[in-house]
Design a protein around this motif. Structure first.
Motif, PDB file in Angstrom:
ATOM      1  N   LEU A 137      34.592   1.584 -75.851  1.00 18.66           N
ATOM      2  CA  LEU A 137      34.861   2.884 -76.022  1.00 18.66           C
ATOM      3  C   LEU A 137      36.162   2.942 -76.580  1.00 18.66           C
ATOM      4  N   GLU A 138      37.198   2.112 -76.325  1.00 23.62           N
ATOM      5  CA  GLU A 138      38.691   2.212 -77.042  1.00 23.62           C
ATOM      6  C   GLU A 138      38.307   1.828 -78.561  1.00 23.62           C
ATOM      7  N   SER A 164      36.969   4.390 -80.582  1.00 27.06           N
ATOM      8  CA  SER A 164      38.261   5.624 -80.683  1.00 27.06           C
ATOM      9  C   SER A 164      39.070   5.555 -81.933  1.00 27.06           C
ATOM     10  N   LYS A 165      39.235   3.951 -82.260  1.00 30.79           N
ATOM     11  CA  LYS A 165      40.085   3.589 -83.001  1.00 30.79           C
ATOM     12  C   LYS A 165      39.226   3.383 -84.765  1.00 30.79           C
ATOM     13  N   ASN A 185      35.540   5.172 -86.096  1.00 29.46           N
ATOM     14  CA  ASN A 185      34.394   5.843 -85.737  1.00 29.46           C
ATOM     15  C   ASN A 185      33.039   4.845 -86.207  1.00 29.46           C
TER      16      ASN A 185
END
Length: 201
Positions: A94-95, A98-99, A101
C-alpha cells in the motif's frame, strides 16, 4: 573499482543461473562500503536459499541506507507474503502504490494477499488494476479468472482464462488445466441434467 564491477557481474550471472550458494560466497568478498544495492542483492540471495531472517535483515538495512530505494522495500513485501505475514506485506505494498500509482506488481501482490484471506471481491479489484496498468500481464488475468471462479462467475472465469492463455509466452499449463476442469464440470453437469430428465420422464 574494476575488480568490484567484474565481481558484481559474476554474481549477477550466478544469480541468473540460480547458483545462489556460490553467489553468496562471492558477495562476501565484495567491497560494499554500505552500498544499498549490495544489501538488497544479498537479501535476495538469502531469500532464495531459504534464509528468511537474514534476507529480512538485509532488505531492511538496504532500505535504511536509501529511503528512496523502493526495490528493497518491494522485495521485503514479497518476503512477508511468502511467509504469510499478510498484514506486514499489505502495509508495504500500500505504501509503494501511494508512491507510484502505476506499480502493477504491488497491485498484483495486494490481490494475492486478499485472495489468500478469501476477500475475493477486493482481490479482483487489485488484479484488475494490475492488468489495466500492464495489459499483457499473464499472471493477473490468470488470477482474475481464478477469482471469478471462486465467486461462481463461470462465464467471466472462462473469458479470462482464455485471455491468460493467449498471453502465456512461457507456455505454462495451469490456465489450460483450470479451464479444462471447468469444461469438465460443465459437461458432467449437462450429462446429469440429461439423465435427470430421463428419470423424470
Amino acid at each position: 573499482m574494476s575488480k568490484n564491477i567484474e565481481l558484481l557481474q559474476e554474481i549477477i550471472d550466478l544469480i541468473n543461473k540460480k547458483n545462489f550458494i556460490l553467489a553468496k560466497d562471492n558477495l562476501i568478498k565484495f567491497d560494499h562500503k554500505k552500498d544499498y544495492h549490495y544489501f538488497n542483492i544479498l537479501g535476495f540471495v538469502h531469500q532464495e536459499l531459504g534464509e528468511f531472517d537474514e534476507a529480512e535483515k538485509n532488505y531492511i538495512y538496504s532500505s535504511e541506507l536509501n529511503k528512496d530505494f523502493l526495490e528493497a522495500k518491494f522485495n521485503l513485501g514479497c518476503l512477508f507474503l511468502k511467509k504469510n505475514f499478510f498484514l506486514e506485506a499489505e502495509k508495504i505494498f500500500l505504501e509503494l502504490i501511494s508512491k507510484n500509482n502505476n506499480d502493477y506488481l504491488s497491485y498484483y501482490n495486494l490481490g494475492l494477499i486478499n485472495f489468500d484471506i478469501k476477500k475475493y471481491n477486493l482481490a479482483l479489484d487489485y488484479f484488475k488494476k494490475s492488468s489495466d496498468i500492464q495489459i499483457n500481464f499473464y499472471s493477473a488475468y490468470h488470477q482474475i479468472a481464478l477469482t471469478y471462479e471462486k465467486l461462481g462467475n463461470i462465464n467471466e472465469a472462462i473469458k479470462n482464462y482464455n485471455i491468460a492463455i493467449s498471453l502465456n509466452t512461457e507456455k505454462l499449463n495451469i490456465s489450460w488445466n483450470n479451464l479444462g476442469a471447468i469444461y469438465l464440470k460443465l459437461k458432467i453437469l449437462l450429462q446429469f441434467i440429461v439423465e435427470l430428465k430421463k428419470y423424470i420422464n
